[in-house]
Design an enzyme around this catalytic site. Structure first.
Site, mmCIF file in Angstrom:
data_model
loop_
_atom_site.group_PDB
_atom_site.id
_atom_site.type_symbol
_atom_site.label_atom_id
_atom_site.label_comp_id
_atom_site.label_asym_id
_atom_site.label_seq_id
_atom_site.Cartn_x
_atom_site.Cartn_y
_atom_site.Cartn_z
ATOM 1 N N GLU A 18 -10.055 1.942 13.329
ATOM 2 C CA GLU A 18 -10.295 0.506 13.318
ATOM 3 C C GLU A 18 -8.954 -0.209 13.375
ATOM 4 O O GLU A 18 -8.026 0.138 12.643
ATOM 5 C CB GLU A 18 -11.052 0.111 12.048
ATOM 6 C CG GLU A 18 -11.434 -1.360 12.006
ATOM 7 C CD GLU A 18 -12.522 -1.629 10.979
ATOM 8 O OE1 GLU A 18 -13.521 -0.887 10.964
ATOM 9 O OE2 GLU A 18 -12.359 -2.568 10.185
ATOM 10 N N ALA A 68 -12.218 -14.156 10.347
ATOM 11 C CA ALA A 68 -13.152 -14.930 9.542
ATOM 12 C C ALA A 68 -13.689 -16.111 10.340
ATOM 13 O O ALA A 68 -12.937 -16.836 10.977
ATOM 14 C CB ALA A 68 -12.465 -15.431 8.274
ATOM 15 N N GLY A 120 -19.672 -11.647 7.204
ATOM 16 C CA GLY A 120 -18.319 -12.165 7.287
ATOM 17 C C GLY A 120 -18.035 -13.263 6.274
ATOM 18 O O GLY A 120 -18.856 -13.593 5.400
ATOM 19 N N ALA A 136 -26.269 -10.157 7.651
ATOM 20 C CA ALA A 136 -25.967 -9.196 8.712
ATOM 21 C C ALA A 136 -27.241 -8.684 9.362
ATOM 22 O O ALA A 136 -27.264 -8.387 10.562
ATOM 23 C CB ALA A 136 -25.159 -8.032 8.136
ATOM 24 N N ASP A 172 -27.411 -3.645 -3.587
ATOM 25 C CA ASP A 172 -26.644 -3.099 -2.463
ATOM 26 C C ASP A 172 -27.501 -2.174 -1.606
ATOM 27 O O ASP A 172 -27.452 -2.226 -0.374
ATOM 28 C CB ASP A 172 -25.422 -2.337 -2.973
ATOM 29 C CG ASP A 172 -24.340 -3.253 -3.509
ATOM 30 O OD1 ASP A 172 -23.933 -4.168 -2.774
ATOM 31 O OD2 ASP A 172 -23.906 -3.060 -4.646
#
Length: 319
Positions: free
Chosen positions: A12, A46, A103, A121, A178
């Site tokens: 990444e 962002a 984000g 998301a 989560d």
């Protein structure tokens, strides 16, 4: 214990943030591509603040290498129309892999800044699939022996990864939330998860066990970022919300030389990667973030690439 040869790994990287990084980018991409990663992911600023530069890096990977590229997408602060436009631009460029995350708004956003039309998301995952289906409802397949004939085949599907948080998202109220969030992403069409950076293999294994028990079936790829200075470690803790790994923190603080600290960070990351793969992780995702040579050194220490990939280039880390 080294990782078995053939273990998948990926990188990444973020778009260049300074002149040195921009100048080094072509060679950086070639050096990373040369070791045969499963894919290279490009981050997204962002609120979509780096859209143009992210798209440029994505196009450069596609044109200059044979490595599949994964484009990050965020949705916070975006309207349906804006999010759709960004998705179509990446699809038109040839992207078939995405990392969909909610984000954050830019740091200088006012307190009453609008959060946009997409609230999670999971909604972004659905939108990517919907746009891809509208853009390419089916695929034409050549018929052998009949140059002008085409058969109708199934359209190419996109891979959509989502974030996962072994020790909990900073805004999460519980570990159960989560896992529920990850299940919602799976129900929306996500087919891969990449974890936030973490420091202990046990945290990853415990998280995967909870996810599997709850019904998450897609691969959960562990994300690793080598901490090579006390400053890098502090930044990692700020980004991830993780607790300070005491042993690593002390070693980085007491080591007097830059090269010594880099060696400590590489060794820690390589041992973590080896432990994860030995325990069943489906591969390794390395956050390079301005330190491509450090990422390559971790792979070499794990036994996944040869020493020659570190010695045939004069390129250095630029962050």
């Amino acid at each position: 214990m080294p990782c078995p040869r053939g273990t998948p790994f990926s990188f990444e990287l973020y778009p260049p943030r300074n002149e040195a990084a921009a100048k080094a980018l072509p060679e950086t991409l070639q050096r990373l591509a040369a070791v045969g990663p499963d894919f290279m992911a490009v981050t997204y600023g962002a609120g979509g603040s780096s859209h143009a530069s992210s798209l440029n890096v994505v196009k450069q990977i596609l044109s200059d290498t044979t490595v599949p590229v994964m484009a990050h997408l965020t949705c916070i602060g975006s309207s349906h129309e804006e999010a759709g436009r960004m998705i179509r631009e990446f699809l038109a460029a040839g992207v078939t892999r995405f990392l969909a995350v909610r984000g954050d708004l830019p740091a200088d956003s006012p307190p009453d800044a609008p959060l946009g039309d997409l609230h999670s998301a999971a909604e972004l995952v659905q939108l990517i699939h919907r746009i891809q289906a509208e853009r390419e409802p089916y695929r034409e397949i050549p018929v052998p022996g009949l140059p002008r004939a085409r058969a109708v085949g199934r359209r190419e599907k996109v891979t959509i990864a989502v974030g996962a948080f072994p020790n909990g998202h900073p805004s999460s109220r519980s570990t159960t939330q989560d896992i529920d969030t990850l299940l919602a992403k799976q129900a929306s069409g996500a087919n891969l998860a990449i974890t936030q950076m973490f420091f202990h293999a046990e945290d990853y294994f415990a998280f995967v066990d909870r996810a599997r028990s709850a019904g998450v079936t897609f691969p959960i790829l562990p994300g690793i970022m080598p901490a090579t200075t006390p400053g890098v470690l502090r930044r990692m803790l700020e980004l991830s919300g993780e607790d300070l790994p005491a042993e690593l923190g002390i070693q980085l603080e007491v080591e007097p030389t830059d090269e010594g600290r880099r060696e400590i960070g590489i060794d820690y990351a390589a041992r973590l990667a080896s432990r994860l793969v030995a325990g069943g992780a489906p591969g390794i995702h390395l956050y390079t973030y301005g330190r491509p040579q450090t990422a390559l050194a971790v792979l070499e220490r794990c036994g996944l690439i040869d020493q020659q990939h570190l010695t045939t280039s004069n390129q250095k880390d630029y962050a």
